[in-house]
Enzyme design. Structure first.
Site, PDB file in Angstrom:
ATOM      1  N   CYS A 134      14.940 -15.202 -32.286  1.00 51.34           N
ATOM      2  CA  CYS A 134      14.524 -15.765 -33.567  1.00 51.34           C
ATOM      3  C   CYS A 134      14.751 -17.268 -33.617  1.00 51.34           C
ATOM      4  O   CYS A 134      15.666 -17.789 -32.973  1.00 51.34           O
ATOM      5  CB  CYS A 134      15.328 -15.140 -34.682  1.00 51.34           C
ATOM      6  SG  CYS A 134      15.250 -13.364 -34.726  1.00 51.34           S
TER       7      CYS A 134
ATOM      8  N   ARG B  74      10.883 -19.587 -27.309  1.00 44.90           N
ATOM      9  CA  ARG B  74      12.050 -18.710 -27.305  1.00 44.90           C
ATOM     10  C   ARG B  74      11.667 -17.233 -27.364  1.00 44.90           C
ATOM     11  O   ARG B  74      12.511 -16.375 -27.142  1.00 44.90           O
ATOM     12  CB  ARG B  74      12.948 -19.044 -28.494  1.00 44.90           C
ATOM     13  CG  ARG B  74      13.469 -20.467 -28.464  1.00 44.90           C
ATOM     14  CD  ARG B  74      14.197 -20.795 -29.728  1.00 44.90           C
ATOM     15  NE  ARG B  74      15.406 -20.018 -29.832  1.00 44.90           N
ATOM     16  CZ  ARG B  74      16.600 -20.438 -29.433  1.00 44.90           C
ATOM     17  NH1 ARG B  74      16.718 -21.619 -28.902  1.00 44.90           N
ATOM     18  NH2 ARG B  74      17.653 -19.684 -29.552  1.00 44.90           N
TER      19      ARG B  74
ATOM     20  N   TRP C  48      12.237 -12.229 -33.780  1.00 39.55           N
ATOM     21  CA  TRP C  48      12.210 -11.373 -32.583  1.00 39.55           C
ATOM     22  C   TRP C  48      12.877 -10.076 -33.012  1.00 39.55           C
ATOM     23  O   TRP C  48      14.078 -10.052 -33.283  1.00 39.55           O
ATOM     24  CB  TRP C  48      12.983 -12.056 -31.460  1.00 39.55           C
ATOM     25  CG  TRP C  48      12.903 -11.385 -30.135  1.00 39.55           C
ATOM     26  CD1 TRP C  48      11.929 -11.523 -29.191  1.00 39.55           C
ATOM     27  CD2 TRP C  48      13.891 -10.491 -29.557  1.00 39.55           C
ATOM     28  NE1 TRP C  48      12.226 -10.766 -28.082  1.00 39.55           N
ATOM     29  CE2 TRP C  48      13.417 -10.118 -28.279  1.00 39.55           C
ATOM     30  CE3 TRP C  48      15.095  -9.966 -29.992  1.00 39.55           C
ATOM     31  CZ2 TRP C  48      14.116  -9.258 -27.442  1.00 39.55           C
ATOM     32  CZ3 TRP C  48      15.791  -9.100 -29.163  1.00 39.55           C
ATOM     33  CH2 TRP C  48      15.302  -8.763 -27.895  1.00 39.55           C
TER      34      TRP C  48
ATOM     35  N   ASN D 124      19.072 -15.492 -38.248  1.00 37.63           N
ATOM     36  CA  ASN D 124      19.145 -15.105 -36.836  1.00 37.63           C
ATOM     37  C   ASN D 124      20.465 -14.359 -36.652  1.00 37.63           C
ATOM     38  O   ASN D 124      21.465 -14.738 -37.254  1.00 37.63           O
ATOM     39  CB  ASN D 124      19.187 -16.330 -35.918  1.00 37.63           C
ATOM     40  CG  ASN D 124      17.875 -17.072 -35.883  1.00 37.63           C
ATOM     41  OD1 ASN D 124      16.903 -16.642 -36.484  1.00 37.63           O
ATOM     42  ND2 ASN D 124      17.858 -18.200 -35.190  1.00 37.63           N
ATOM     43  N   GLY D 125      20.475 -13.356 -35.796  1.00 37.97           N
ATOM     44  CA  GLY D 125      21.708 -12.618 -35.540  1.00 37.97           C
ATOM     45  C   GLY D 125      21.583 -11.180 -36.007  1.00 37.97           C
ATOM     46  O   GLY D 125      20.474 -10.706 -36.271  1.00 37.97           O
TER      47      GLY D 125
ATOM     48  N   GLU E  64      16.579 -12.676  -7.328  1.00 37.95           N
ATOM     49  CA  GLU E  64      15.941 -13.629  -8.244  1.00 37.95           C
ATOM     50  C   GLU E  64      14.413 -13.589  -8.099  1.00 37.95           C
ATOM     51  O   GLU E  64      13.686 -13.649  -9.090  1.00 37.95           O
ATOM     52  CB  GLU E  64      16.501 -15.049  -7.972  1.00 37.95           C
ATOM     53  CG  GLU E  64      15.874 -16.171  -8.781  1.00 37.95           C
ATOM     54  CD  GLU E  64      15.994 -16.011 -10.298  1.00 37.95           C
ATOM     55  OE1 GLU E  64      16.697 -15.112 -10.775  1.00 37.95           O
ATOM     56  OE2 GLU E  64      15.330 -16.791 -11.006  1.00 37.95           O
TER      57      GLU E  64
ATOM     58  N   LYS F 290      11.857 -12.703 -11.141  1.00 38.87           N
ATOM     59  CA  LYS F 290      10.764 -13.591 -11.576  1.00 38.87           C
ATOM     60  C   LYS F 290       9.471 -12.808 -11.661  1.00 38.87           C
ATOM     61  O   LYS F 290       8.724 -12.923 -12.623  1.00 38.87           O
ATOM     62  CB  LYS F 290      10.569 -14.767 -10.596  1.00 38.87           C
ATOM     63  CG  LYS F 290      11.596 -15.857 -10.633  1.00 38.87           C
ATOM     64  CD  LYS F 290      11.640 -16.669 -11.902  1.00 38.87           C
ATOM     65  CE  LYS F 290      12.472 -16.066 -12.979  1.00 38.87           C
ATOM     66  NZ  LYS F 290      13.872 -16.319 -13.043  1.00 38.87           N
TER      67      LYS F 290
ATOM     68  N   GLU G 193       9.459 -10.231 -14.615  1.00 38.24           N
ATOM     69  CA  GLU G 193       9.461 -10.855 -15.943  1.00 38.24           C
ATOM     70  C   GLU G 193       8.078 -11.320 -16.379  1.00 38.24           C
ATOM     71  O   GLU G 193       7.696 -11.130 -17.514  1.00 38.24           O
ATOM     72  CB  GLU G 193      10.354 -12.117 -15.929  1.00 38.24           C
ATOM     73  CG  GLU G 193      11.822 -11.863 -16.036  1.00 38.24           C
ATOM     74  CD  GLU G 193      12.595 -13.156 -16.204  1.00 38.24           C
ATOM     75  OE1 GLU G 193      12.527 -14.019 -15.296  1.00 38.24           O
ATOM     76  OE2 GLU G 193      13.260 -13.315 -17.232  1.00 38.24           O
TER      77      GLU G 193
ATOM     78  N   HIS H 290      19.052   2.961   3.277  1.00 38.46           N
ATOM     79  CA  HIS H 290      19.866   3.942   2.556  1.00 38.46           C
ATOM     80  C   HIS H 290      19.129   4.529   1.353  1.00 38.46           C
ATOM     81  O   HIS H 290      19.756   5.081   0.453  1.00 38.46           O
ATOM     82  CB  HIS H 290      21.188   3.307   2.124  1.00 38.46           C
ATOM     83  CG  HIS H 290      22.013   2.840   3.283  1.00 38.46           C
ATOM     84  ND1 HIS H 290      22.640   3.713   4.142  1.00 38.46           N
ATOM     85  CD2 HIS H 290      22.250   1.591   3.759  1.00 38.46           C
ATOM     86  CE1 HIS H 290      23.264   3.026   5.085  1.00 38.46           C
ATOM     87  NE2 HIS H 290      23.036   1.729   4.879  1.00 38.46           N
TER      88      HIS H 290
ATOM     89  N   LYS I 218      13.879 -16.380 -24.728  1.00 36.52           N
ATOM     90  CA  LYS I 218      14.449 -17.396 -23.851  1.00 36.52           C
ATOM     91  C   LYS I 218      15.961 -17.378 -23.903  1.00 36.52           C
ATOM     92  O   LYS I 218      16.632 -17.522 -22.893  1.00 36.52           O
ATOM     93  CB  LYS I 218      13.913 -18.780 -24.259  1.00 36.52           C
ATOM     94  CG  LYS I 218      14.420 -19.917 -23.391  1.00 36.52           C
ATOM     95  CD  LYS I 218      13.916 -19.799 -21.970  1.00 36.52           C
ATOM     96  CE  LYS I 218      14.518 -20.808 -21.037  1.00 36.52           C
ATOM     97  NZ  LYS I 218      14.349 -20.422 -19.627  1.00 36.52           N
TER      98      LYS I 218
END
Ligand code: AGP
Length: 608
Positions: A2, A27, A74, A100-101, A481, A485, A488, A504, A603
């Site tokens: 948010c 964000r 969000w 927000n929160g 990583e 990427k 995402e 394995h 973000k």
């Protein structure tokens, strides 16, 4: 996550608010709304979807006035929808609020307020706080907010206005960032300085449990229990031009291409080639204290966790200090063993990640010295740590972290150098590492010149549904990583593994439809990696190898080879990750994905 923007001053608030929301779009969000207060009361417009939707709705209705609040939501409690979008009001329409929160005790509060005949219109936890503030509002907004917040459990960053008084706005925070921009006769309250920097560079970062009362030309800050605070005014040290794409199709691509410079910025004034060491004065630790450290713990999430893992390999190998890498979200609820010789580093691009923040607080509570490796200046993690190192990478707008990762690796390399030189590496060994680090920006530039070639490989593979990324030793974190990427931004299922671990279990997945990206650099595990590649080939898998320049042998085993310059093993992730970033970017672009704001992602993850 948010975003909040509030304006009070002498100009029209609407353009500042709507531009501010656009600056916060990166964000991640799913709905947006705005409330303007004038002498005729409070007007609210909101809708599901992008800020552009809101712009369209609001362009046809009156949004004039010099006081207003705006929000990008969000979803946490309640689906993305018009009714759940902020601002929220109390039943009587006396106040409007953006939040927000997460209000953790919202269910019990809601039941209590419902018994008082207050009507709820949304499914959100936030509306409960709006109702509470409205219930206590009697002409003094700051007191009403203070009273309401004393009943709240959870986290909040809020901006509140009163319908009957355009001359006041109140903000408060606990666990969710809030910054106040101080302009000439105006204030901009925001959850992120990106919404402020076009108007002023003078800012105050509110601390947890601070409440600010803003009036045109005047402000006062106090604690929630009503003690006055004399705030420190900071200056934003980056230019608003970084908020533009600068000719690139996406912020992510721009940020990938910025890396020669951002890596250099992370080293500037810190890397000392003559002594083969590094100066990290921000750690605020004297050499004696650093010498006493016998264990390091890194707490981080996502990409920052991958950087931490690479840091573990470096520090254990070169400095000989045992390192543990912890998912912050796990660490915070464990009972970790920490003593006074344990140094805890919180690694975070945003400096606001809720899990990382909670983990560092837990470590500090147990008596550890907690340091931050952060990008965002003035962020909560940066402010709450005993010291730390800034990345100086500039704002990272693309949700998928790229330049922050290489800057984190750069800082961790310098930390390794500093700790290593104090303990077991010689001047000559230190100089070799420092000189190799100094070469990295030029070497990244060289890799970036292969963008076209990498795009061609992406075109061949972009329709695949699964990918495996393999690496060993220093490049196992790079494999993780690279896979992150890809998933995402392209929504392709991708897994990173230590290459030898494949046999394995994951080897069962290999068939002619499975592209495997293998980090096959000329280091101590090269021959082992070649064997792993052979195992893939034997099962018909397709291999895209990242290899060192001059390695012709690899062409016998891989379907495609992306060459990168040679550096020392410890620094190789700084180079090997670049083609993986580009590969993910181009695959996502071929699939027509929303690269800078991938679905469901934020973000900076400021909730648990
Ligand atoms: C990386 O591309 C991410 N979007 C995500 O994993 C991120 O690294 C994580 O949320 C941690 O963020 P931070 O570095 O701001 O703490």
């Amino acid at each position: 996550m948010c975003g909040i923007v509030g304006y009070i001053g002498s100009r029209e608030a609407y353009p500042v608010l709507i531009e501010g929301l656009s600056a916060l779009e990166y964000r991640g969000y799913d709905s947006a709304g705005i409330a303007m207060v004038g002498t005729d009361g409070c007007r609210i417009n909101k809708d599901k979807g992008k800020v552009d939707n809101l712009r369209k709705i609001t362009s046809s209705c009156c949004m004039s006035g010099s006081t207003g609040i705006a929000h990008t939501r969000w979803a946490t409690h309640g689906v993305p929808s018009l009714i759940n979008a902020h601002p929220h009001t109390d039943s009587a329409g006396k106040i409007a609020m953006v939040h927000n929160g997460i209000i953790e005790n919202y269910t019990s509060l809601k039941q209590k307020l419902a018994k008082e005949s207050l009507e709820f219109t949304s499914d959100t936890d936030s509306e409960v706080l709006a109702q509470l503030i409205g219930k206590y509002y009697n002409g003094d907004l700051a007191s009403a907010v203070r009273k309401a917040l004393s009943e709240i459990e959870g986290t909040f960053g809020i901006a509140v206005v009163a319908a009957d008084n355009p001359q006041v706005m109140v903000g408060a925070r606990r666990g969710s960032p809030l910054v106040v921009g101080i302009g000439d006769d105006e204030f901009i309250l925001a959850s992120d300085s990106c919404a402020i920097v076009r108007h002023t560079k003078k800012v105050i970062y509110l601390k947890d449990n601070n409440i600010i009362e803003l009036k045109p030309g005047d402000f006062s800050i106090s604690t929630l229990d009503n003690r006055k605070i004399s705030p420190r005014i900071h200056s934003i040290d980056w230019d608003p031009s970084v908020l533009a794409k600068g000719g690139f199709d996406h912020f992510m691509l721009k940020e990938i291409f910025e890396q020669p410079e951002t890596v250099l910025n992370a080293m500037r004034g810190r890397l000392i080639q003559e002594t083969g060491s590094a100066r990290l004065d921000g750690l605020n630790l004297v050499l004696q204290e650093l010498r006493q450290i016998d264990r390091i713990i890194f707490v981080a999430c996502g990409t920052s966790w991958h950087a931490a893992l690479a840091g573990e390999y470096m520090i254990e190998d070169i400095a000989g200090i045992p390192v543990e890498v912890e998912y912050a979200s796990e660490f915070r609820y464990r009972n970790p063993i920490i003593d006074s010789n344990t140094l805890v580093f919180a690694i975070s691009q945003s400096g606001e990640t809720a899990d990382t923040l909670a983990a560092m607080r837990e470590a500090a509570h147990k008596g550890a010295t907690v340091l931050g490796i952060c990008n965002t200046v003035g962020s909560t993690i940066a402010r709450e740590s005993h010291g730390g190192v800034y990345l100086h990478a500039g704002p990272e707008i693309g949700v998928a972290s790229t330049k922050a990762f290489t800057s984190q690796l750069t800082v961790l390399s310098m930390l390794t150098l500093l700790l290593g030189r104090m303990r077991r590496i010689s001047h000559a060994e230190g100089t070799t590492i420092a000189n190799a680090l100094d070469q990295i920006p030029k070497q990244i530039k060289k890799i970036l010149r292969q963008n076209k070639n990498i795009q061609e490989i992406a075109q061949i593979y972009h329709h695949h549904s699964n990918f495996i990324y393999l690496g060993r030793s220093y490049n196992f974190p790079t494999a993780l990583e690279g896979a992150l990427k890809l998933k995402e931004i392209s929504y392709i299922h991708a897994e990173g593994y230590p290459a030898a671990e494949m046999k394995h279990g994951p080897i069962a997945l290999i068939d002619t439809d499975m592209p495997c990206v293998v980090l096959a650099l000329k280091d101590s595990v090269y021959d082992k990696i070649i064997s792993n590649i052979q195992e893939i080939n034997a099962r018909g898998g397709k291999v895209i190898a990242i290899a060192n320049e001059g390695d012709k042998e690899i062409e016998n085993f891989a379907h495609h080879v992306i060459y990168i310059p040679k550096t020392i093993p410890m620094l190789s992730p700084l180079l090997s990750v670049i083609p993986l970033q580009l590969l993910a970017y181009h695959i996502a672009a071929f699939r027509g994905c929303e690269i800078d704001q991938p679905r469901n992602l934020a973000k900076s993850v400021t909730v648990e």
